[in-house]
Enzyme design. Structure first.
Site, PDB file in Angstrom:
ATOM      1  N   TRP A 321       0.833  -1.209   0.000  1.00  0.00           N
ATOM      2  CA  TRP A 321       0.000   0.000   0.000  1.00  0.00           C
ATOM      3  C   TRP A 321       0.864   1.254   0.000  1.00  0.00           C
ATOM      4  O   TRP A 321       0.514   2.262  -0.618  1.00  0.00           O
ATOM      5  CB  TRP A 321      -0.915  -0.002   1.222  1.00  0.00           C
ATOM      6  CG  TRP A 321      -1.724   1.246   1.380  1.00  0.00           C
ATOM      7  CD1 TRP A 321      -2.947   1.519   0.834  1.00  0.00           C
ATOM      8  CD2 TRP A 321      -1.376   2.415   2.147  1.00  0.00           C
ATOM      9  NE1 TRP A 321      -3.374   2.769   1.209  1.00  0.00           N
ATOM     10  CE2 TRP A 321      -2.430   3.342   2.012  1.00  0.00           C
ATOM     11  CE3 TRP A 321      -0.269   2.758   2.935  1.00  0.00           C
ATOM     12  CZ2 TRP A 321      -2.415   4.582   2.641  1.00  0.00           C
ATOM     13  CZ3 TRP A 321      -0.249   3.999   3.551  1.00  0.00           C
ATOM     14  CH2 TRP A 321      -1.315   4.887   3.403  1.00  0.00           C
ATOM     15  N   HIS A 322       2.011   1.186   0.677  1.00  0.00           N
ATOM     16  CA  HIS A 322       2.869   2.362   0.769  1.00  0.00           C
ATOM     17  C   HIS A 322       3.511   2.727  -0.560  1.00  0.00           C
ATOM     18  O   HIS A 322       3.855   3.893  -0.775  1.00  0.00           O
ATOM     19  CB  HIS A 322       3.959   2.138   1.825  1.00  0.00           C
ATOM     20  CG  HIS A 322       3.484   2.318   3.222  1.00  0.00           C
ATOM     21  ND1 HIS A 322       2.850   1.317   3.926  1.00  0.00           N
ATOM     22  CD2 HIS A 322       3.534   3.395   4.061  1.00  0.00           C
ATOM     23  CE1 HIS A 322       2.545   1.767   5.136  1.00  0.00           C
ATOM     24  NE2 HIS A 322       2.939   3.018   5.242  1.00  0.00           N
ATOM     25  N   GLY A 323       3.695   1.777  -1.432  1.00  0.00           N
ATOM     26  CA  GLY A 323       4.314   2.125  -2.704  1.00  0.00           C
ATOM     27  C   GLY A 323       4.552   0.915  -3.577  1.00  0.00           C
ATOM     28  O   GLY A 323       4.646  -0.215  -3.097  1.00  0.00           O
ATOM     29  N   PHE A 499       2.784   8.271  -1.229  1.00  0.00           N
ATOM     30  CA  PHE A 499       2.029   7.042  -1.038  1.00  0.00           C
ATOM     31  C   PHE A 499       0.566   7.221  -1.397  1.00  0.00           C
ATOM     32  O   PHE A 499      -0.168   6.247  -1.386  1.00  0.00           O
ATOM     33  CB  PHE A 499       2.152   6.558   0.413  1.00  0.00           C
ATOM     34  CG  PHE A 499       3.584   6.465   0.880  1.00  0.00           C
ATOM     35  CD1 PHE A 499       4.550   5.918   0.053  1.00  0.00           C
ATOM     36  CD2 PHE A 499       3.956   6.954   2.109  1.00  0.00           C
ATOM     37  CE1 PHE A 499       5.868   5.839   0.470  1.00  0.00           C
ATOM     38  CE2 PHE A 499       5.268   6.873   2.540  1.00  0.00           C
ATOM     39  CZ  PHE A 499       6.220   6.316   1.719  1.00  0.00           C
TER      40      PHE A 499
END
Length: 499
Positions: A321-323, A499
């Site tokens: 989800w962060h990247g 993000f």
């Protein structure tokens, strides 16, 4: 547009607050929605259509689920449609480039021509507003909140500019009453101003001063052990002050217009385990992952193996989800693995006598994880790890020493003094009993952070509180210094915008 910019501080915010408090109460949600769309479109107006389309789609899905009934088969089909479409939108814009690049790396190793696709630009905030939309339709399906028929209120919830770009990850069920009935008091506004200034100081005065240290260390082609550990320490502090600073500013802005958002940080670097760290760090995301992913996967209701699998898979997806990068996936796996290990070892039951050792170990685990989180690619991460754990030359390289300034080193020391002082105060003041919740009540306790923002104001205090007065003066002076610093650099993006 970002909070730490001149155009926001001196144009957007004063103009919005003036219009907001001059408007009749029944029009304030519409004004908030309009202002939030202007705030978002300041970046790129062409992505505003996507933002609005996702909002309207989930509003409609919520109505369909509500009409079908709680947890019925028909409602489940509508929910599935909503979640799939939301994830497809997120997947296309955030992960398509990563997927094609990863596939090309595999097929070119066999001599096959790579795919050529147009680079897809990532819309700012898409990870946050998609997750908030998903949580809404799931809550409607579960019966945790009724489907709203007020499109303006729902759109304002998704778009509300204080949290739009980088969280906290809000839930409609926590804010629906505040959209309908929220109060505006001088006390709440003063608390919001103090909290906003607190976050601004964290971001501009501390985090931005630490950024060059981390950038220099991670950019070295042949870092020494000293370079690598200095870079890790600098980024560990930079990320905390940058992201918690944004959260403080978002919470403060919410208070200025009558909203009370959930807390997002609770002194995470005093944690004595990775499990405790995730109760204190990015609380809105960790509770979202728990409630909508971990529990949906089965949580701890199955076998021991299934529980560990669910923990690791949840953190893997949380990392993704962060990247769109293998570095984030490995970072998620790192945390998921340690969560499983701590559960297996029943780490929370460890004797109190080893608490200092637990804190040191947990902090080192977190900091080691931040290295790959910060690294642009795996090569940079492995280079930093090789230098850190070779335990060779602890001096700084000549190139690094030439770029570092005494002020930057002093700021790094100050950052850890602040973390230690407020962490120790928090540790002895109250034990961690769970993630802080959003509070709609105006009499709720004022939030805690680097500076304690009292819900009262000097004008209404029965007696002058000298320490509180000194704190307010210090905050005002540091805020003024931070504004001057910002004016010199003109633009200061937040780390979590990517993000």
């Amino acid at each position: 547009m970002v909070f730490s910019s001149n155009v926001f501080l001196f144009l957007f915010l004063p103009l919005f607050l003036g219009l907001y408090y001059l408007s009749p109460a029944r029009y304030r949600n519409l004004l908030l929605l309009t202002a939030s769309y202007v705030f978002y479109a300041w970046w790129r107006i062409d992505f505003l259509g996507l933002f609005a389309a996702v909002t309207v789609f989930n509003y409609w899905i919520g109505l369909r689920i509500g009409a079908a009934g709680v947890r019925t088969q028909s409602a489940q089909r509508w929910l599935t449609l909503g979640v799939v479409v939301d994830l497809c939108v997120l997947g296309y814009f955030k992960y398509a480039n990563f997927g094609v690049d990863s596939l090309n790396a595999i097929i070119t190793s066999f001599g096959v021509e790579p795919f050529v696709v147009t680079h897809i630009l990532l819309p700012i905030g898409i990870s946050f507003y998609v997750f908030e939309s998903i949580s809404y339709i799931i809550d409607v399906y579960r019966g945790d909140t009724p489907a709203t028929r007020n499109l303006v209120d729902f759109a304002a919830f998704v778009a509300i500019f204080p949290h739009l770009i980088a969280g906290p990850v809000l839930r409609f069920r926590d804010l629906v009453d505040q959209f309908n009935h929220r109060t505006h008091t001088l006390d709440k506004f003063a608390e919001g101003c103090t909290r906003f200034m607190q976050g601004f100081i964290k971001k501009v005065f501390i985090a931005d001063s630490l950024a060059p240290i981390a950038d220099h260390c991670f950019a070295l082609s042949d870092p020494t052990t000293g370079d690598a550990w200095l870079g890790a320490l600098a980024y560990t502090a930079q990320l905390y002050f940058d992201f918690s600073g944004y959260s403080d500013m978002a919470i403060g802005l919410g208070l200025m217009i009558g909203f009370r958002f959930m807390e997002n940080f609770n002194q995470p670097y005093i944690s004595q385990s990775i499990t405790e760290f995730w109760r204190r760090w990015h609380i809105s995301l960790s509770t979202w992952l728990r409630d909508y992913l971990y529990i949906s996967l089965g949580g701890n209701r199955g076998t021991t193996f299934q529980t560990y699998r669910n923990l690791i898979l949840t953190m893997l997806l949380g990392g993704l989800w962060h990247g769109a990068n293998w570095t984030f996936i490995i970072w998620g796996a790192w945390h998921g693995t340690w969560l499983a290990i701590e559960r297996a070892l029943r780490i929370d039951a460890a004797p109190k006598t080893i608490r200092p050792l637990r804190w040191v170990f947990a902090f080192l685990l977190v900091m080691v994880g931040w290295v790959i989180f910060r690294a642009e690619n795996l090569d940079v991460a492995w280079r930093m790890y090789a230098a850190m754990f070779s335990f060779g030359d602890w001096t700084l390289s000549d190139l690094n020493k030439a770029q570092l300034t005494s002020l930057q080193i002093a700021t790094l020391l100050l950052a850890y003094v602040v973390i230690a002082v407020y962490g120790i105060r928090q540790f002895y003041a109250q034990p961690l009993t769970g993630a802080p919740k959003a509070k709609a009540n105006d009499q709720a306790d004022a939030p805690q952070g680097i500076v304690h923002a009292s819900s009262g104001t000097l004008a209404y205090s029965q007696a002058i509180d000298i320490p509180a007065l000194a704190t307010r003066v210090a905050v005002l002076l540091l805020f003024a210094a931070s504004v001057l610093k910002l004016s010199a650099q003109s633009f200061s993006p937040f780390l979590y915008f990517q993000f």
